[in-house]
Design an enzyme around this catalytic site. Structure first.
Site, PDB file in Angstrom:
ATOM      1  N   LYS A  35       0.806  -1.217   0.000  1.00  0.00           N
ATOM      2  CA  LYS A  35       0.000   0.000   0.000  1.00  0.00           C
ATOM      3  C   LYS A  35       0.849   1.282   0.000  1.00  0.00           C
ATOM      4  O   LYS A  35       0.652   2.164  -0.838  1.00  0.00           O
ATOM      5  CB  LYS A  35      -0.888  -0.051   1.245  1.00  0.00           C
ATOM      6  CG  LYS A  35      -1.738   1.131   1.451  1.00  0.00           C
ATOM      7  CD  LYS A  35      -2.392   1.019   2.802  1.00  0.00           C
ATOM      8  CE  LYS A  35      -1.334   1.148   3.906  1.00  0.00           C
ATOM      9  NZ  LYS A  35      -1.926   1.467   5.214  1.00  0.00           N
ATOM     10  N   THR A  36       1.802   1.317   0.937  1.00  0.00           N
ATOM     11  CA  THR A  36       2.641   2.510   1.020  1.00  0.00           C
ATOM     12  C   THR A  36       3.427   2.703  -0.261  1.00  0.00           C
ATOM     13  O   THR A  36       3.588   3.807  -0.768  1.00  0.00           O
ATOM     14  CB  THR A  36       3.625   2.393   2.203  1.00  0.00           C
ATOM     15  OG1 THR A  36       2.899   1.990   3.356  1.00  0.00           O
ATOM     16  CG2 THR A  36       4.299   3.705   2.467  1.00  0.00           C
ATOM     17  N   ASP A 226      -4.801   8.031   3.586  1.00  0.00           N
ATOM     18  CA  ASP A 226      -4.364   6.696   3.989  1.00  0.00           C
ATOM     19  C   ASP A 226      -5.259   6.192   5.124  1.00  0.00           C
ATOM     20  O   ASP A 226      -5.912   6.982   5.803  1.00  0.00           O
ATOM     21  CB  ASP A 226      -2.912   6.802   4.483  1.00  0.00           C
ATOM     22  CG  ASP A 226      -2.285   5.433   4.639  1.00  0.00           C
ATOM     23  OD1 ASP A 226      -2.852   4.450   4.133  1.00  0.00           O
ATOM     24  OD2 ASP A 226      -1.211   5.358   5.269  1.00  0.00           O
ATOM     25  N   GLU A 227      -5.273   4.885   5.346  1.00  0.00           N
ATOM     26  CA  GLU A 227      -6.048   4.289   6.450  1.00  0.00           C
ATOM     27  C   GLU A 227      -7.480   4.819   6.466  1.00  0.00           C
ATOM     28  O   GLU A 227      -8.010   5.207   7.515  1.00  0.00           O
ATOM     29  CB  GLU A 227      -5.386   4.579   7.801  1.00  0.00           C
ATOM     30  CG  GLU A 227      -3.933   4.174   7.904  1.00  0.00           C
ATOM     31  CD  GLU A 227      -3.722   2.671   8.053  1.00  0.00           C
ATOM     32  OE1 GLU A 227      -4.697   1.905   7.889  1.00  0.00           O
ATOM     33  OE2 GLU A 227      -2.583   2.266   8.329  1.00  0.00           O
ATOM     34  N   GLN A 257      -9.359  -4.009   8.475  1.00  0.00           N
ATOM     35  CA  GLN A 257      -8.430  -3.503   9.482  1.00  0.00           C
ATOM     36  C   GLN A 257      -8.986  -2.289  10.210  1.00  0.00           C
ATOM     37  O   GLN A 257      -8.245  -1.505  10.783  1.00  0.00           O
ATOM     38  CB  GLN A 257      -7.095  -3.153   8.827  1.00  0.00           C
ATOM     39  CG  GLN A 257      -6.359  -4.368   8.318  1.00  0.00           C
ATOM     40  CD  GLN A 257      -5.005  -4.005   7.758  1.00  0.00           C
ATOM     41  OE1 GLN A 257      -4.106  -3.581   8.467  1.00  0.00           O
ATOM     42  NE2 GLN A 257      -4.856  -4.179   6.440  1.00  0.00           N
ATOM     43  N   ARG A 630       0.745  -8.866  10.891  1.00  0.00           N
ATOM     44  CA  ARG A 630       1.994  -8.105  11.044  1.00  0.00           C
ATOM     45  C   ARG A 630       3.196  -9.011  10.827  1.00  0.00           C
ATOM     46  O   ARG A 630       4.314  -8.538  10.686  1.00  0.00           O
ATOM     47  CB  ARG A 630       2.122  -7.485  12.442  1.00  0.00           C
ATOM     48  CG  ARG A 630       1.054  -6.501  12.867  1.00  0.00           C
ATOM     49  CD  ARG A 630       0.850  -5.398  11.896  1.00  0.00           C
ATOM     50  NE  ARG A 630      -0.246  -5.718  10.993  1.00  0.00           N
ATOM     51  CZ  ARG A 630      -0.476  -5.109   9.842  1.00  0.00           C
ATOM     52  NH1 ARG A 630       0.333  -4.158   9.426  1.00  0.00           N
ATOM     53  NH2 ARG A 630      -1.479  -5.454   9.074  1.00  0.00           N
TER      54      ARG A 630
END
Length: 776
Positions: A35-36, A226-227, A257, A630
């Site tokens: 994503k980043t 983002d998020e 998430q 993670r």
DNA sequence: GCGCTTTGATTTTTT
DNA sequence: ATCAAAGCGC
């Protein structure tokens, strides 16, 4: 050619997301799906191919750390972003820091003075307590915490004081409405905003002042959020307003998430986005580049149990990897020991300590882990917990600066007026506050206006403030006023760290720290660190002769108010040998080679506060999912048979563990180890004895039933009317002799049983119930 | 007004 | 068990 770099190594959907030019774009990005990377490449694409000006792209992330990472990745792709002329022109911010910037630029637009303060939890709490005092409202009946949380929900739903007041239905609401108003007034006289205000004021500004709105709409040609699953309606509305003109709004998120609904985040924003922008392009990134097949399979099976969910399956080309290790320890201490044993083994597998994390639901769980690490000499870094800027000495010093920067900051003043002790007690402060309130002015105004020996206060030429104080108190207050006068005066020329030096020296704080035998040294170190960070800040922000010291001070304080602990986490280097201890919430966005999740028990994960509500359990499941995903190579999920021995808290293994397919799990490794070691130890024997009592959920109800005669430490004798399980505890309603009827939470109530009711005896009748514990 | 002792409440997650 | 606020003696 350079431009080709932008697409190199990107998968087709990633490329699609990067290449999208104009119009709304929704990127649904699973964990580890790059994503980043996509966001950074997209920025590069906008700058390189579409020739967007970097300063006309606004990227909003969840944490400052994420902001920094994104900026760095953009800069490495587009080196001209860091050349001297355009340095830092790419605005990557959090919502809060963006809003702080907007307000900082034009404070008067939002009814603020320059240098306004940003109140943290502590300040809010203090302000709330004072407000309740002023309004003569009993804090026991209306707990500051719960009122603050009501106000916070209101603000995040864009409900201001007036609107709140106009929609009250109950008496309780009406009280809250009055408190809301009083609280806002207190903030206003203090020239301060709380966290929610940062957002709300900007929203109100943009929606009421067309010219300001247009300025921002024109300025920002491209918006990246983002998020997105963790944004709240207020944040979304701010973004929507700004994006209205160019409609180039790109949001990135993963509904699976979404873990911040308690902070008013609303995952429905994602469908709201689609409703608002029906022409939006949707790109799904479902290839995971992070985790092994087995870890992914396990995580995917867990999240699949959520009903409110868009079906989505992650896949990976990574190796199959090791199965997820599941183990149950006897208690939290053993849980910690098991982890440390296993970490020893991971050393041999070439997994570095810095790439290992232990994740838990609540901060308190870190303690056992810390103790165990200390015993074995395993270095660790604890993320969160007691935050640096929250430490007493650090915050004291900050408050001196805050008061200099914003002389109306009452919360700061109250904190430091008698620190170190200089003879200004509660009575004196109360009296000062009374005078301040009567005149509708900040406390410092009253404080500064005291002149020498009389019991009368003078303003700067205007009407005097009358205070009833003894000479001794007046002298003490005057001394403090003198100190502040000096600091304010010096702030025109000194830099923040010099000002801090001066404050420490002249306030006597330094001396008092030196005399502190217990924590003096530690305090000194913290203060040194703060001074260092101020100095660093001055350097980073190019403090030169042309830079206004006051402006630098404002910015430094804003920075202090808005950084979190995760942000400062990666001052790595020397900490490379340390394992990371972190909550599941804070772990979002991070990744590690090996992850140990602890406390996989009913009542902890899912947490007991969430266990009764399906949608809350689903959020807990997402939290579990976040933790699991993670992990790159190894995932361990541990629980304890018994936790917090004193409370006899015995949780069943978490339901989430059962949702993992056996094919992805190994239960051998750790178990065998424990059995072998512990079979004859006292704990094992205790455990055997504890088994019959283990099903604690059923225990309270069995203990009290209608008709039982009981005794309470305060209320005396009484008869049980009813009893029911409530949030992992039991709520018992008792009619006390001559004391009325009370509802009690069994875990807290000092209640004991005298006589058990006869079978079939009818419970006593009651008319009125006086709540002892208000249940929010 | 200060500092010590006692009492009473408190445990989710945080920008 | 731990921490904050209230109470009490100096």
């Amino acid at each position: 050619m350079l431009t080709d770099d932008i697409f190199e190594g990107l998968s087709p959907p990633q490329q699609e997301a990067v290449k999208h030019s104009d119009g709304p774009l929704l990127i649904v990005a699973g964990p580890g799906s790059g994503k980043t990377r996509v966001m950074a490449h997209r920025v590069a694409y906008l700058v390189r191919h579409l020739h967007a000006k970097p300063w006309r792209i606004l990227a909003v992330t969840f944490t400052n750390k994420a902001a920094r990472e994104l900026r760095e990745r953009c800069e490495s792709l587009v080196p001209e972003l860091i050349d001297s002329f355009t340095a830092q022109v790419l605005p990557v911010r959090t919502f809060h820091s963006f809003c702080a910037l907007v307000l900082r630029r034009k404070p008067e637009h939002a009814g603020l003075e320059p240098g306004f303060s940003i109140y943290d939890d502590d300040d809010q709490h203090r302000t709330m307590r004072r407000t309740l005092e002023d309004l003569e409202i009993d804090p026991k009946r209306f707990p500051p915490r719960s009122i603050l949380s009501t106000i916070s929900s209101a603000k995040n739903s864009m409900i201001g004081v007036e609107q709140f007041a106009s929609t009250v239905e109950t008496y309780g609401d009406e009280v809250v409405a009055r408190v809301y108003e009083g609280y806002e007034r207190a903030l206003h006289t203090a020239n301060a905003v709380d966290f929610d205000d940062l957002l709300l004021k900007v929203f109100q500004l943009l929606s009421s002042q067309q010219d300001v709105l247009e300025e921002y709409q024109n300025r920002y040609e491209y918006l990246l959020l983002d998020e997105f699953q963790d944004t709240n309606p207020l944040q979304f509305q701010i973004a929507r307003l700004i994006a209205e003109r160019h409609r180039n709004i790109c949001v990135v998120g993963d509904p699976d998430q979404s873990i911040y609904s308690w902070r008013h985040a609303d995952p429905a924003n994602i469908s709201e986005f689609q409703r608002l922008y029906p022409d939006a392009t949707i790109v799904t990134l479902d290839q995971c580049y992070r985790s092994t097949q087995l870890i992914l399979e396990a995580a995917d099976s867990v999240i699949a149990n959520n009903s409110e969910r868009l079906e989505k399956h992650l896949w990976t080309e990574n190796i199959r990897g090791e199965p997820v290790a599941i183990a149950e320890a006897y208690d939290e201490n053993e849980e910690a020991r098991l982890i440390l044993d296993e970490i020893g083994k991971l050393d041999e597998e070439d997994i570095k300590r810095g790439e290992i994390a232990v994740m838990y639901r609540i901060n308190a769980q870190s303690r056992a882990m810390e103790t165990a690490c200390n015993q074995r000499g395993v270095p660790y870094r604890l993320v969160g917990g007691l935050k640096f800027y929250q430490r007493k000495e650090v915050k004291d010093l900050i408050c001196f600066l805050r008061l200099v920067n914003n002389p109306a900051d009452d919360a700061a003043l109250e904190r430091i007026i008698n620190v170190p002790p200089r003879g200004i007690g509660q009575r004196t402060v109360d009296e000062l506050r009374r005078a301040a309130r009567e005149n509708g002015v900040p406390l410092l105004d009253v404080t500064m206006s005291l002149q020498g020996n009389g019991n009368e206060a003078l303003t700067n030429g205007a009407a005097p403030y009358r205070v009833q104080l003894k000479t001794r108190a007046i002298n003490a207050v005057s001394e403090f006023a003198g100190l502040m006068r000096l600091l304010i005066q010096q702030s025109m020329t000194l830099q923040p760290q010099q000002l801090m030096d001066l404050a420490l020296e002249r306030s006597g704080y330094l001396d008092s720290v030196k005399e502190d035998m217990e924590r003096g040294e530690e305090k000194m170190e913290n203060l040194q660190e703060l001074l260092g960070s101020a100095e660093q800040f001055a350097i980073d922000n190019g403090a030169g002769p042309e830079y206004e010291p006051r402006e630098l001070l404002s910015e430094f304080l804003e920075n202090v108010a808005l950084v979190s602990d995760v942000d400062t986490m990666d001052r790595d280097g020397d900490l490379g040998d340390a394992i990371t201890l972190i909550t599941l919430h804070q772990a979002k966005g991070l990744e590690f080679d090996a992850v140990f999740m602890i406390g996989l028990e009913e009542g902890l994960l899912p947490h007991s506060r969430s266990i009764e509500d399906l949608s809350q359990v689903e959020e807990e499941r997402r939290l579990c999912y976040v933790g699991m995903t993670r992990a790159r190579k190894r995932l361990y999920m541990l629980g304890a048979f018994q936790r917090n021995a004193r409370r006899n808290f015995a949780g069943e293994p978490s339901r989430f563990l059962q949702e993992i397919p056996e094919s992805a799990v190994t239960r051998q490794r750790i178990r065998g180890m424990r059995r072998g070691q512990r079979i004859n130890e006292p704990a094992a024997i205790k455990r055997a004895a504890a088994v019959p009592a283990a099903h604690s959920a059923a225990r309270p109800r069995a203990q009290y039933s209608p008709g039982d005669q009981v005794k309470h430490a305060h209320f005396g004798k009484g008869v049980v009317i009813s009893s029911r399980d409530f949030r992992g505890d039991a709520e018992v309603t008792v009619a006390f002799d001559g004391q009325g009827v009370k509802r009690l939470m069994l875990n807290f109530a000092p209640l004991s049983k005298l006589v058990t009711a006869e079978e079939g005896e009818p419970p006593p009748r009651v008319e009125k119930i006086d709540p002892v514990l208000d249940i929010p």
